[in-house]
Scaffold this motif. Structure first.
Motif, PDB file in Angstrom:
ATOM      1  N   GLN A 176     -28.036  -8.910   7.878  1.00 34.10           N
ATOM      2  CA  GLN A 176     -26.616  -9.067   8.171  1.00 34.10           C
ATOM      3  C   GLN A 176     -25.823  -9.589   6.961  1.00 34.10           C
ATOM      4  OE1 GLN A 176     -26.268 -11.648  11.576  1.00 34.10           O
ATOM      5  NE2 GLN A 176     -27.446 -10.292  12.919  1.00 34.10           N
ATOM      6  N   MET A 177     -26.549 -10.072   5.973  1.00 33.58           N
ATOM      7  CA  MET A 177     -25.890 -10.741   4.862  1.00 33.58           C
ATOM      8  C   MET A 177     -25.088  -9.817   3.941  1.00 33.58           C
ATOM      9  SD  MET A 177     -25.113 -13.603   3.705  1.00 33.58           S
ATOM     10  CE  MET A 177     -26.209 -14.564   4.733  1.00 33.58           C
ATOM     11  N   PRO A 178     -25.559  -8.600   3.589  1.00 33.66           N
ATOM     12  CA  PRO A 178     -24.761  -7.756   2.694  1.00 33.66           C
ATOM     13  C   PRO A 178     -23.342  -7.523   3.176  1.00 33.66           C
ATOM     14  CG  PRO A 178     -26.987  -6.897   2.825  1.00 33.66           C
ATOM     15  CD  PRO A 178     -26.883  -8.003   3.849  1.00 33.66           C
ATOM     16  N   ASP A 179     -23.151  -7.243   4.469  1.00 31.53           N
ATOM     17  CA  ASP A 179     -21.802  -7.046   4.996  1.00 31.53           C
ATOM     18  C   ASP A 179     -20.954  -8.310   4.858  1.00 31.53           C
ATOM     19  OD1 ASP A 179     -22.135  -4.390   5.678  1.00 31.53           O
ATOM     20  OD2 ASP A 179     -22.789  -4.831   7.718  1.00 31.53           O
ATOM     21  N   LYS A 180     -21.580  -9.469   5.085  1.00 30.10           N
ATOM     22  CA  LYS A 180     -20.858 -10.739   4.961  1.00 30.10           C
ATOM     23  C   LYS A 180     -20.400 -10.974   3.522  1.00 30.10           C
ATOM     24  CE  LYS A 180     -21.163 -12.560   9.165  1.00 30.10           C
ATOM     25  NZ  LYS A 180     -19.963 -12.959   9.959  1.00 30.10           N
ATOM     26  N   LEU A 181     -21.284 -10.689   2.585  1.00 31.34           N
ATOM     27  CA  LEU A 181     -20.954 -10.889   1.168  1.00 31.34           C
ATOM     28  C   LEU A 181     -19.815  -9.975   0.739  1.00 31.34           C
ATOM     29  CD1 LEU A 181     -24.609 -11.099  -0.197  1.00 31.34           C
ATOM     30  CD2 LEU A 181     -22.970 -12.988  -0.152  1.00 31.34           C
ATOM     31  N   ILE A 182     -19.888  -8.715   1.156  1.00 37.24           N
ATOM     32  CA  ILE A 182     -18.851  -7.749   0.778  1.00 37.24           C
ATOM     33  C   ILE A 182     -17.515  -8.116   1.420  1.00 37.24           C
ATOM     34  CG2 ILE A 182     -18.122  -5.336   1.040  1.00 37.24           C
ATOM     35  CD1 ILE A 182     -21.144  -4.594   0.798  1.00 37.24           C
ATOM     36  N   GLU A 183     -17.552  -8.433   2.700  1.00 36.69           N
ATOM     37  CA  GLU A 183     -16.333  -8.752   3.441  1.00 36.69           C
ATOM     38  C   GLU A 183     -15.618  -9.970   2.870  1.00 36.69           C
ATOM     39  OE1 GLU A 183     -15.144 -10.389   7.924  1.00 36.69           O
ATOM     40  OE2 GLU A 183     -17.111  -9.486   7.574  1.00 36.69           O
ATOM     41  N   ILE A 234     -12.873  -9.634  -4.905  1.00 39.27           N
ATOM     42  CA  ILE A 234     -12.993  -8.371  -5.630  1.00 39.27           C
ATOM     43  C   ILE A 234     -14.480  -8.081  -5.865  1.00 39.27           C
ATOM     44  CG2 ILE A 234     -10.752  -8.605  -6.782  1.00 39.27           C
ATOM     45  CD1 ILE A 234     -12.272  -9.336  -9.347  1.00 39.27           C
ATOM     46  N   ILE A 235     -14.796  -6.799  -5.999  1.00 39.15           N
ATOM     47  CA  ILE A 235     -16.159  -6.377  -6.339  1.00 39.15           C
ATOM     48  C   ILE A 235     -16.048  -5.382  -7.476  1.00 39.15           C
ATOM     49  CG2 ILE A 235     -18.293  -5.304  -5.528  1.00 39.15           C
ATOM     50  CD1 ILE A 235     -17.548  -6.158  -2.699  1.00 39.15           C
ATOM     51  N   GLU A 247     -15.612  -0.646 -13.429  1.00 37.79           N
ATOM     52  CA  GLU A 247     -15.261   0.040 -12.188  1.00 37.79           C
ATOM     53  C   GLU A 247     -14.963  -1.005 -11.119  1.00 37.79           C
ATOM     54  OE1 GLU A 247     -16.873   3.688  -9.315  1.00 37.79           O
ATOM     55  OE2 GLU A 247     -17.979   3.109 -11.130  1.00 37.79           O
ATOM     56  N   VAL A 248     -14.012  -0.669 -10.255  1.00 39.67           N
ATOM     57  CA  VAL A 248     -13.620  -1.572  -9.166  1.00 39.67           C
ATOM     58  C   VAL A 248     -14.038  -0.941  -7.843  1.00 39.67           C
ATOM     59  CG1 VAL A 248     -11.714  -2.737  -7.996  1.00 39.67           C
ATOM     60  CG2 VAL A 248     -11.665  -2.449 -10.493  1.00 39.67           C
ATOM     61  N   TYR A 249     -14.842  -1.669  -7.069  1.00 40.83           N
ATOM     62  CA  TYR A 249     -15.291  -1.199  -5.757  1.00 40.83           C
ATOM     63  C   TYR A 249     -14.477  -1.824  -4.630  1.00 40.83           C
ATOM     64  CZ  TYR A 249     -19.278   0.145  -8.615  1.00 40.83           C
ATOM     65  OH  TYR A 249     -20.074   0.677  -9.605  1.00 40.83           O
ATOM     66  N   LYS A 250     -13.932  -3.004  -4.869  1.00 41.67           N
ATOM     67  CA  LYS A 250     -13.047  -3.651  -3.917  1.00 41.67           C
ATOM     68  C   LYS A 250     -12.020  -4.444  -4.715  1.00 41.67           C
ATOM     69  CE  LYS A 250     -12.867  -7.059  -0.153  1.00 41.67           C
ATOM     70  NZ  LYS A 250     -13.635  -7.997   0.710  1.00 41.67           N
ATOM     71  N   GLY A 251     -10.751  -4.278  -4.368  1.00 39.53           N
ATOM     72  CA  GLY A 251      -9.709  -4.969  -5.099  1.00 39.53           C
ATOM     73  C   GLY A 251      -8.801  -4.000  -5.826  1.00 39.53           C
ATOM     74  N   GLU A 267     -25.243  -4.844 -17.676  1.00 36.22           N
ATOM     75  CA  GLU A 267     -24.241  -4.461 -16.692  1.00 36.22           C
ATOM     76  C   GLU A 267     -24.589  -5.089 -15.345  1.00 36.22           C
ATOM     77  OE1 GLU A 267     -22.186  -0.243 -17.448  1.00 36.22           O
ATOM     78  OE2 GLU A 267     -24.325  -0.120 -17.013  1.00 36.22           O
ATOM     79  N   TYR A 268     -23.566  -5.470 -14.602  1.00 35.64           N
ATOM     80  CA  TYR A 268     -23.748  -6.129 -13.315  1.00 35.64           C
ATOM     81  C   TYR A 268     -22.775  -5.561 -12.285  1.00 35.64           C
ATOM     82  CZ  TYR A 268     -26.370  -9.834 -15.709  1.00 35.64           C
ATOM     83  OH  TYR A 268     -27.302 -10.537 -16.448  1.00 35.64           O
ATOM     84  N   VAL A 269     -23.194  -5.631 -11.038  1.00 34.25           N
ATOM     85  CA  VAL A 269     -22.255  -5.542  -9.927  1.00 34.25           C
ATOM     86  C   VAL A 269     -21.976  -6.977  -9.507  1.00 34.25           C
ATOM     87  CG1 VAL A 269     -21.920  -4.858  -7.531  1.00 34.25           C
ATOM     88  CG2 VAL A 269     -22.952  -3.260  -9.154  1.00 34.25           C
ATOM     89  N   LEU A 270     -20.708  -7.371  -9.564  1.00 37.55           N
ATOM     90  CA  LEU A 270     -20.314  -8.746  -9.306  1.00 37.55           C
ATOM     91  C   LEU A 270     -19.426  -8.813  -8.068  1.00 37.55           C
ATOM     92  CD1 LEU A 270     -19.393  -9.775 -12.971  1.00 37.55           C
ATOM     93  CD2 LEU A 270     -21.511 -10.299 -11.744  1.00 37.55           C
ATOM     94  N   LEU A 271     -19.836  -9.636  -7.112  1.00 39.64           N
ATOM     95  CA  LEU A 271     -19.041  -9.907  -5.917  1.00 39.64           C
ATOM     96  C   LEU A 271     -18.369 -11.259  -6.151  1.00 39.64           C
ATOM     97  CD1 LEU A 271     -21.673  -8.161  -5.072  1.00 39.64           C
ATOM     98  CD2 LEU A 271     -20.951  -8.705  -2.744  1.00 39.64           C
ATOM     99  N   LEU A 272     -17.051 -11.249  -6.289  1.00 40.44           N
ATOM    100  CA  LEU A 272     -16.368 -12.401  -6.865  1.00 40.44           C
ATOM    101  C   LEU A 272     -15.323 -13.021  -5.938  1.00 40.44           C
ATOM    102  CD1 LEU A 272     -15.743 -10.891 -10.427  1.00 40.44           C
ATOM    103  CD2 LEU A 272     -17.597 -12.442  -9.739  1.00 40.44           C
TER     104      LEU A 272
END
Length: 230
Positions: free
Chosen positions: A59-66, A70-71, A95-99, A138-143
């Motif tokens: 359940q955690m990935p959805d919580k982190l993204i939500e 910005i991602i 690249e921007v995935y959220k924001g 390179e990183y995917v950063l959930l910020l």
């Protein structure tokens, strides 16, 4: 009680202030030697589950993204600002995935919660399972955006500050299709950031390593991000 005993607390406080001042001034001049300091990090992702009151790792990935502001996919090329309470690591947004898509191509400063002690040559993330961003990776950063007093007029530098959500490796995934199998033992084999180059998460427990890769797979899968060779 004799009067001289009243002086002891004051003297101790003065000594502490002097020592704090020495450390606070000296850490800024550590330079590249900081990467050879002894390094330790937290050994669990407990704080991540506690923050979102979740027990199921799936359940955690959805919580982190939500809950991320910005991602992004970004590259850290070096030249961070090192302070006693944290690193300010500049990344270029690829690249921007959220924001806001206007972040593309811009530079942000990632605030990484790391305690630095030049006097004892030691770096520590306290209870946070985290390895600071590695140069040319390179990183995917959930910020999350760093918050300041709303009445304060911010500089461009302050406006560009973000931190990985939960301040753990759950908010920063190095883009590589290779999974590490090694776990560490700080007591038996001391490590530094230089000796940890190329690793994803320097925990001491295989279960926590598995949790990290479950989180990484879930987050990148939800975002539709393919892994690339390191």
């Amino acid at each position: 009680m004799k009067k001289r005993w009243y002086c002891i607390p004051a003297v101790l406080a003065l000594v502490c202030l002097v020592l704090a001042g020495v450390v606070r001034v000296s850490y800024q001049n550590a330079g590249e030697s900081i990467y050879n300091y002894g390094f330790e990090t937290g050994n669990t992702f407990d704080v991540v589950f506690q923050e979102f009151s979740v027990t199921d790792v799936n359940q955690m990935p959805d919580k982190l993204i939500e809950n991320s502001d910005i991602i992004i996919r970004a590259k850290y090329s070096g030249n961070r600002f090192v302070t006693g309470e944290g690193f300010y690591s500049p990344v270029t947004v690829e690249e921007v995935y959220k924001g806001d898509s206007e972040f593309n191509g811009k530079q942000l400063y990632i605030l990484e919660a790391v305690d630095t002690y030049t006097y004892t040559r030691y770096v520590n993330t306290i209870s946070k399972a985290y390895l600071p961003l590695q140069k040319n990776s390179e990183y995917v950063l959930l910020l999350k955006k760093v918050q300041f007093d709303p009445e304060r007029k911010l500089t461009d530098f302050e406006n560009s500050q973000y931190y990985p959500i939960t301040q753990t490796a759950a908010g920063a995934y190095r883009l590589s299709n290779q999974e590490q199998t090694k776990v560490f033992s700080w007591a038996k084999n001391p490590e530094s950031m230089n000796s940890l180059a190329g690793y994803d998460i320097p925990v001491e427990d295989k279960k926590q390593l598995d949790i990290y890769y479950q989180l990484k797979s879930g987050v990148l899968g939800e975002l539709g991000i393919p892994l690339t060779s390191s």
